[in-house]
Design an enzyme around this catalytic site. Structure first.
Site, PDB file in Angstrom:
ATOM      1  N   HIS A  33      -8.925   1.874   2.643  1.00 58.72           N
ATOM      2  CA  HIS A  33      -9.343   3.086   3.347  1.00 58.72           C
ATOM      3  C   HIS A  33     -10.844   3.016   3.637  1.00 58.72           C
ATOM      4  CE1 HIS A  33     -10.288   7.346   4.013  1.00 58.72           C
ATOM      5  NE2 HIS A  33      -9.014   7.480   4.326  1.00 58.72           N
ATOM      6  N   ILE A  37      -2.356  -0.106  -0.535  1.00 59.46           N
ATOM      7  CA  ILE A  37      -2.807   0.584   0.666  1.00 59.46           C
ATOM      8  C   ILE A  37      -3.785   1.690   0.294  1.00 59.46           C
ATOM      9  CG2 ILE A  37      -0.871   2.222   0.619  1.00 59.46           C
ATOM     10  CD1 ILE A  37      -0.831   2.096   3.709  1.00 59.46           C
ATOM     11  N   CYS A  38      -4.657   2.033   1.233  1.00 62.76           N
ATOM     12  CA  CYS A  38      -5.569   3.168   1.097  1.00 62.76           C
ATOM     13  C   CYS A  38      -6.583   2.903  -0.014  1.00 62.76           C
ATOM     14  CB  CYS A  38      -4.759   4.441   0.858  1.00 62.76           C
ATOM     15  SG  CYS A  38      -5.689   5.978   1.037  1.00 62.76           S
ATOM     16  N   ALA A  39      -6.621   3.738  -1.045  1.00 55.36           N
ATOM     17  CA  ALA A  39      -7.557   3.544  -2.155  1.00 55.36           C
ATOM     18  C   ALA A  39      -7.100   2.442  -3.099  1.00 55.36           C
ATOM     19  CB  ALA A  39      -7.713   4.854  -2.939  1.00 55.36           C
TER      20      ALA A  39
END
Length: 300
Positions: free
Chosen positions: A214, A192-194
Site C-alpha cells: 500500500h 497485499i496492502c499493509a
C-alpha cells in the site's frame, strides 16, 4: 486500465515468471497514494477508530457444520478440468481488510482451490471484526493449523492487509511459525496492502525480492534489492514464489494472479471471463460509460 508487464528474470536459473508486474495506466493514481505515510502507532489508532465508528454487519460465515475440521466448508464452485486440488490458507484477524480477504477467498474457491480461512484471535475465537466493521467467521482457529501435528501441505498462504489486522497476524507467535515453515519450504506465499511491510518484510521474506505494498507502507520495504525498487508502485508483483499487491482496488488482480500461479494461465482466463474483469486492451468507452482509467471517450 490494467496492463501486464513481464521483465527478464535476474538469473538464468530463476523461475520463468520471476518478475511480473501489473501496472495501472499513467496518471491513474488516487489522492491517498500521495499523502505522507503514517507512523505505525498512528496507523493502529486510525484502524481501531474506523472499526469502532461503523455499524457491524451480520457475520459472513465461511465454515460448515464441522467447525474443527481443517478443511474448507465450500464445495468448490468451479471445475478445475482434472487439475489436482490446491490447498490455500488465508489468515484473518480483528482489523483485517475485508475486501482483500473475501476477494482472495472467493476467487480461489471459484478456481477450485480448497481455501481454509484461519482466525488468529485468542481463545479459539473464529469470528473477527474487520477494519470497516464487517464480521467474518473463519473455518478454523490458528491452534488448529499450528503445532507439531498441524498440517503443513499448504500450496499457498495468502495474507490480506488492513490495520491493525496485519499487525495481529504478524505478531501471533503460532502463526509466525506457520509462515516461516512455509517460506523455508520455498512454497508460494502472497501478501497485499499493509501485509508485505508488516508481515513479510520484518521476517526477512522480502530480502532480495521485488515487492510492492500500500502507498502508506511501501517505503518500509527496505529489504528489496535496489535494482528491483522500480516495482514498488506496480499493482501486483511476482518474484519467484512471493506475490505482493497494493490494496483493496488491486485485490481482484492479486487473486487472479494467484489462480494463474496455482493452475496456469488458461484456467485463470476461464475464471476471469465470467467475472467480467476489465482487460488491459479495453475498448474506447462511450459517453455514458464510467471507468476508472484514462481511456478516451468516443466521439459519438
Amino acid at each position: 486500465m490494467v496492463a501486464f508487464i513481464q521483465t527478464q528474470p535476474p538469473s538464468t536459473e530463476a523461475h520463468p515468471h520471476d518478475v511480473m508486474a501489473c501496472t495501472s495506466s499513467a496518471g491513474c493514481v488516487p489522492a491517498f497514494a500521495r499523502r505522507a505515510p503514517l507512523n505505525r502507532l498512528d496507523r493502529r489508532a486510525v484502524g481501531s477508530a474506523v472499526s469502532k465508528s461503523l455499524f457491524f454487519s451480520a457475520p459472513i460465515r465461511f465454515r460448515g457444520a464441522n467447525h474443527a475440521a481443517v478443511s474448507s466448508p465450500a464445495v468448490n464452485a468451479a471445475a478445475t478440468d482434472g487439475a489436482p486440488k490446491k490447498k490455500v490458507l488465508v489468515p484473518v484477524a480483528d482489523g483485517t481488510e475485508e475486501i482483500e480477504a473475501v476477494t482472495v477467498i472467493d476467487v480461489l474457491r471459484r478456481a477450485g482451490a480448497e481455501v481454509v480461512v484461519c482466525s488468529v484471535e485468542e481463545e479459539g475465537r473464529l469470528e473477527v471484526v474487520c477494519s470497516r466493521g464487517v464480521k467474518l467467521v473463519a473455518d478454523v482457529n490458528v491452534k488448529d493449523v499450528s503445532g507439531r501435528n498441524a498440517p503443513n501441505d499448504w500450496d499457498l498462504i495468502a495474507v490480506p492487509g488492513g490495520m491493525p489486522g496485519a499487525e495481529r497476524i504478524a505478531d501471533h507467535i503460532k502463526f509466525d511459525a506457520v509462515l516461516k515453515k512455509h517460506f523455508m519450504a520455498g512454497k508460494l506465499m502472497a501478501a497485499i496492502c499493509a501485509a508485505p511491510a508488516i508481515c513479510f518484510e520484518p521476517k526477512g521474506f522480502l530480502e532480495g525480492y521485488a515487492a510492492t505494498a500500500h502507498p502508506a507502507f511501501v517505503d518500509e520495504l527496505g529489504g528489496s534489492l535496489q535494482d528491483k525498487n522500480i516495482y514498488a508502485e506496480a499493482r501486483v508483483v511476482v518474484d519467484r514464489e512471493v506475490v505482493t499487491s497494493r490494496g483493496p482496488g488491486t485485490a481482484l488482480e492479486w487473486a487472479l494472479c494467484l489462480v494463474e500461479r496455482l493452475y496456469g494461465t488458461e484456467h485463470c482466463k476461464k475464471i476471469a471471463g465470467p467475472m467480467v474483469v476489465q482487460p488491459a486492451n479495453a475498448r474506447i468507452r462511450n459517453q455514458l460509460e464510467w471507468r476508472l482509467d484514462e481511456a478516451p471517450l468516443s466521439e459519438e
